[in-house]
Each structure stands twice: as structure tokens, then as C-alpha cells.
Scaffold this motif. Structure first.
Motif, short mmCIF file in Angstrom:
data_model
loop_
_atom_site.label_atom_id
_atom_site.label_comp_id
_atom_site.label_asym_id
_atom_site.label_seq_id
_atom_site.Cartn_x
_atom_site.Cartn_y
_atom_site.Cartn_z
N LEU A 5 1.10 -1.15 0.32
CA LEU A 5 0.11 -0.17 -0.15
C LEU A 5 1.11 1.30 0.13
CD1 LEU A 5 -2.62 -0.93 2.30
CD2 LEU A 5 -3.01 -1.05 0.31
N TRP A 6 1.70 1.00 0.61
CA TRP A 6 2.29 2.43 0.72
C TRP A 6 3.72 2.53 -0.39
CZ3 TRP A 6 7.88 3.41 0.56
CH2 TRP A 6 8.82 4.94 1.72
N VAL A 7 4.36 1.47 -1.13
CA VAL A 7 4.59 1.85 -2.31
C VAL A 7 4.07 1.98 -3.44
CG1 VAL A 7 6.36 0.18 -4.23
CG2 VAL A 7 6.85 0.31 -1.39
N TYR A 8 2.57 1.61 -3.90
CA TYR A 8 1.81 1.41 -5.11
C TYR A 8 1.75 2.86 -5.27
CZ TYR A 8 -1.94 0.66 -7.55
OH TYR A 8 -2.70 1.02 -8.97
N PRO A 9 1.32 4.11 -4.55
CA PRO A 9 1.34 4.57 -5.59
C PRO A 9 2.96 5.35 -6.50
CG PRO A 9 0.67 5.59 -3.09
CD PRO A 9 1.19 4.35 -3.34
N PHE A 10 3.62 5.50 -5.51
CA PHE A 10 5.01 5.60 -6.58
C PHE A 10 5.12 4.66 -7.25
CE2 PHE A 10 6.37 6.01 -1.73
CZ PHE A 10 6.40 7.63 -2.00
N LEU A 11 4.44 3.31 -7.87
CA LEU A 11 4.32 2.37 -9.15
C LEU A 11 3.56 2.98 -9.91
CD1 LEU A 11 4.67 -1.10 -7.45
CD2 LEU A 11 6.30 0.04 -8.49
N TRP A 12 2.81 3.97 -9.38
CA TRP A 12 1.25 3.70 -9.94
C TRP A 12 1.78 5.36 -10.90
CZ3 TRP A 12 -1.16 8.28 -10.81
CH2 TRP A 12 -2.31 8.44 -11.93
N MET A 13 3.00 6.38 -10.45
CA MET A 13 3.18 7.22 -11.13
C MET A 13 4.20 7.17 -12.12
SD MET A 13 5.49 10.72 -9.58
CE MET A 13 6.89 8.95 -8.86
N ILE A 14 5.31 5.74 -11.66
CA ILE A 14 5.53 5.64 -12.87
C ILE A 14 5.05 4.58 -14.07
CG2 ILE A 14 7.72 3.77 -13.48
CD1 ILE A 14 8.37 4.20 -10.16
N SER A 15 4.24 4.26 -13.44
CA SER A 15 2.82 3.48 -14.57
C SER A 15 2.74 4.55 -15.63
CB SER A 15 2.05 2.58 -13.84
OG SER A 15 1.19 2.24 -15.01
N ALA A 16 2.36 5.96 -14.89
CA ALA A 16 1.44 7.00 -15.50
C ALA A 16 2.39 7.29 -16.44
CB ALA A 16 0.63 7.48 -14.59
N SER A 17 3.60 7.66 -15.64
CA SER A 17 5.00 8.25 -16.91
C SER A 17 4.71 7.72 -17.76
CB SER A 17 5.52 8.50 -16.02
OG SER A 17 6.50 7.22 -15.67
N LEU A 18 4.46 6.01 -18.54
CA LEU A 18 4.35 5.69 -19.59
C LEU A 18 3.11 5.40 -20.39
CD1 LEU A 18 7.15 2.53 -18.19
CD2 LEU A 18 7.65 5.15 -19.95
N LYS A 19 2.01 6.55 -19.41
CA LYS A 19 0.97 6.18 -20.08
C LYS A 19 0.23 7.17 -21.17
CE LYS A 19 -1.14 3.04 -16.98
NZ LYS A 19 -2.23 2.99 -15.45
N THR A 20 -0.36 7.52 -21.86
CA THR A 20 -1.40 8.34 -22.52
C THR A 20 -1.87 9.07 -21.93
OG1 THR A 20 -3.02 7.04 -24.28
CG2 THR A 20 -1.18 7.02 -24.66
N SER A 21 -1.95 10.64 -22.26
CA SER A 21 -3.24 11.36 -20.84
C SER A 21 -4.55 10.49 -20.62
CB SER A 21 -2.93 12.64 -21.70
OG SER A 21 -2.33 13.23 -21.83
N ALA A 22 -4.78 9.77 -21.54
CA ALA A 22 -6.63 8.52 -22.20
C ALA A 22 -6.16 7.28 -21.10
CB ALA A 22 -7.15 8.24 -23.40
N GLU A 23 -5.20 7.21 -21.50
CA GLU A 23 -4.86 5.52 -20.09
C GLU A 23 -4.92 6.45 -19.00
OE1 GLU A 23 -2.40 2.57 -23.27
OE2 GLU A 23 -1.36 3.99 -21.99
N VAL A 24 -3.92 7.20 -17.85
CA VAL A 24 -4.25 7.45 -17.15
C VAL A 24 -5.55 7.04 -16.26
CG1 VAL A 24 -4.16 9.70 -15.63
CG2 VAL A 24 -2.08 8.82 -17.73
N PHE A 25 -6.81 7.47 -17.26
CA PHE A 25 -7.91 7.64 -16.43
C PHE A 25 -8.93 6.37 -16.73
CE2 PHE A 25 -6.84 12.03 -16.39
CZ PHE A 25 -6.91 12.81 -15.99
#
Length: 280
Positions: A25-45
Motif C-alpha cells: 500500500l505504501w509503495v503502490y502510489p510510487f509504482l502508479w506514478m511511474i506507470s502513469a509516466s508511460l501511459k497516454t493522458s487518456a490511459e491514465v484515467f
């Protein structure tokens, strides 16, 4: 493994499972941020909590580095942070050494004033700091930003150094003075090297607070956008009607890398310094 031994270890397995869930739970936001950096703006949502992008969009990093001028912001942040850390470490170490090893008139008053500054909200000091900087001609410059940030009280760092120096035997410095060493030689060549764990702790804490500082860098770069730091530079991704979330995630990932590298390099000394402070 026998059933009796399994039952004895069951509480440990349950505790390990709960800790693993807490770490995730603590690490997940960091992983999500890295994942979002590799997505398109539409995929983020549209992909919700899914961490795997359909197709890694590496151009987010190129856009953050080039078009959003994040390379320049990163250089500004490195300059401000390194100079601030050096000034804070030397100033706080010297203040802690004097408080711990010298008995001078008004020493208790100085300590009381330092401790009292802990109760002053940081936001209240921004207006006088900016006003003084403008009168001195330091506004809208990296030098002024360094002076403003490093001029904070840093009471915790001073008390950490004072507690550490108080535990060092006086015979060590007295022997150096008998051999003809002055204040500067004793401090810089004997005391400061001995305080390596505290220095690592103060370095990491000051690095983090300076790297993530927002209000002072914002006030110092109102009319000089080219002097922005990474935290202020995030505003470049926010438009009047839209926000480039994937570009912002890429910029946040870039800005996080130096912090992770510094913590990994100094983690052993950082833990020693915190442990020593707790024992004191």
C-alpha cells in the motif's frame, strides 16, 4: 515441518503478511506514478489502478525534458540544493559544536530562542524573507534563493549535532589544542569528520526539504521562469483548460531519481544518525 512448529510460527507468518500488505500500500502510489509516466493522458484515467501500460509512451519523458524545459529546472534544483546542503551542514554543525562544548553568557537564552522557533509556522516567514531579499537585491536569483532557504533556523539539525558533540570526550579536543591547533582545525579536521552519521542525516533531511520546497522558489521566480526548480516547474504542465498528467508523471519520476540515489548511498549513515539521536 510438524504441526506444533507450524502453529508456533503462525503469528510470525500473519505479521509478515500484514507487513507485506502495508508495504504494498505504501509503495503502490510510487509504482502508479511511474506507470502513469508511460501511459497516454487518456490511459491514465481509463485504466484505473492497472499498472501496465498498453504500449509504453517514452515520448512523455522527451516532452517533459525538452518542451517543458525540465532539464533546466533540474539543473537549477541541483545548484540550489547542493549549495543549501553545504551551508546548512557547516552552519548547524558549528552552532551545535559551540552550544555543546562552550559555556558562554546567554547560552540558555540562545537555546530557548532556537527551540521557540519550532512553534513558528513556516508560511509566516515567507513575506519578511521575500521583502528583505528584495531590499538586498537578491530576489529573482538562484543566489537569493539559496540564502533564503539555507537561512532557516534548522533547530533539529543543530540539536542533533549538539547531542553528538556532547558525547565526544573533551580530552580529544584538549589534546589538539595543546598541540597548537586552533578552533577551525579542531572543528573541521577532528570534530566534523567524527560526526559523519549526523552529517548524513542532516544532509538527507535538508536535501529532501530543499528539493521539494515550493513557496519560496515560487516567490523567487515569479518574473524569472527560467530560474524555476522542479517543484515549481510542475506548473508548466497545468494549462488554463487542460492538464498534461502523463507529462507531469514523467517529470515527477525524473525529479525523484536523485532523491532515491542519495538515500541509497547514505542510508547506512542516515540510520546510524537517527539511531544515535534516539539513544541520546
Amino acid at each position: 515441518m510438524t504441526s506444533g512448529r507450524l502453529l508456533r510460527r503462525l503469528p510470525w507468518w500473519i505479521a509478515a503478511l500484514l507487513l507485506a500488505v502495508g508495504c504494498l500500500l505504501w509503495v503502490y502510489p510510487f509504482l502508479w506514478m511511474i506507470s502513469a509516466s508511460l501511459k497516454t493522458s487518456a490511459e491514465v484515467f481509463t485504466q484505473g489502478l492497472d499498472l501496465l501500460p498498453s504500449s509504453p509512451a517514452w515520448d512523455n519523458y522527451a516532452r517533459a525534458w525538452g518542451e517543458a524545459n525540465f532539464g533546466r529546472y533540474l539543473l537549477n534544483t541541483v545548484i540550489v540544493t547542493v549549495l543549501t546542503v553545504v551551508i546548512v551542514v557547516v552552519r548547524c554543525a558549528m552552532a551545535g559544536y559551540v552550544i555543546a562544548r562552550f559555556h558562554f553568557l546567554g547560552r540558555k537564552v540562545v537555546i530557548g530562542v532556537l527551540v521557540a522557533t519550532l512553534f513558528v509556522p513556516t508560511g509566516y516567514t515567507i513575506i519578511p524573507v521575500v521583502d528583505i531579499s528584495q531590499r538586498l537585491g537578491l530576489l529573482n536569483s538562484l543566489a537569493g534563493m539559496v540564502v533564503a532557504i539555507s537561512g532557516a533556523a534548522n533547530v533539529a539539525a543543530i540539536l542533533l549535532y549538539a547531542g553528538y558533540f556532547r558525547g565526544i570526550p573533551r580530552e580529544l579536543s584538549e589534546a589538539a589544542l595543546v598541540d597548537g591547533a586552533g578552533f577551525g582545525t579542531v572543528f573541521f579536521r577532528i570534530m566534523l569528520p567524527l560526526a559523519k552519521p549526523v552529517t548524513a542525516t542532516v544532509t538527507v533531511l535538508t536535501f529532501l526539504s530543499t528539493w521539494n520546497a515550493f513557496f519560496l522558489p515560487l516567490a523567487f521566480t515569479f518574473s524569472r521562469p527560467d530560474l524555476r526548480t522542479v517543484s515549481v516547474g510542475m506548473l508548466a504542465f497545468v494549462g488554463e483548460n487542460t492538464t498534461d498528467w502523463s507529462g507531469m508523471a514523467a517529470a515527477a519520476t525524473i525529479s525523484m531519481l536523485p532523491v532515491v540515489v542519495l538515500f541509497v548511498a547514505l542510508q547506512r549513515y542516515f540510520v546510524d544518525g537517527i539511531a544515535g539521536a534516539v539513544k541520546s
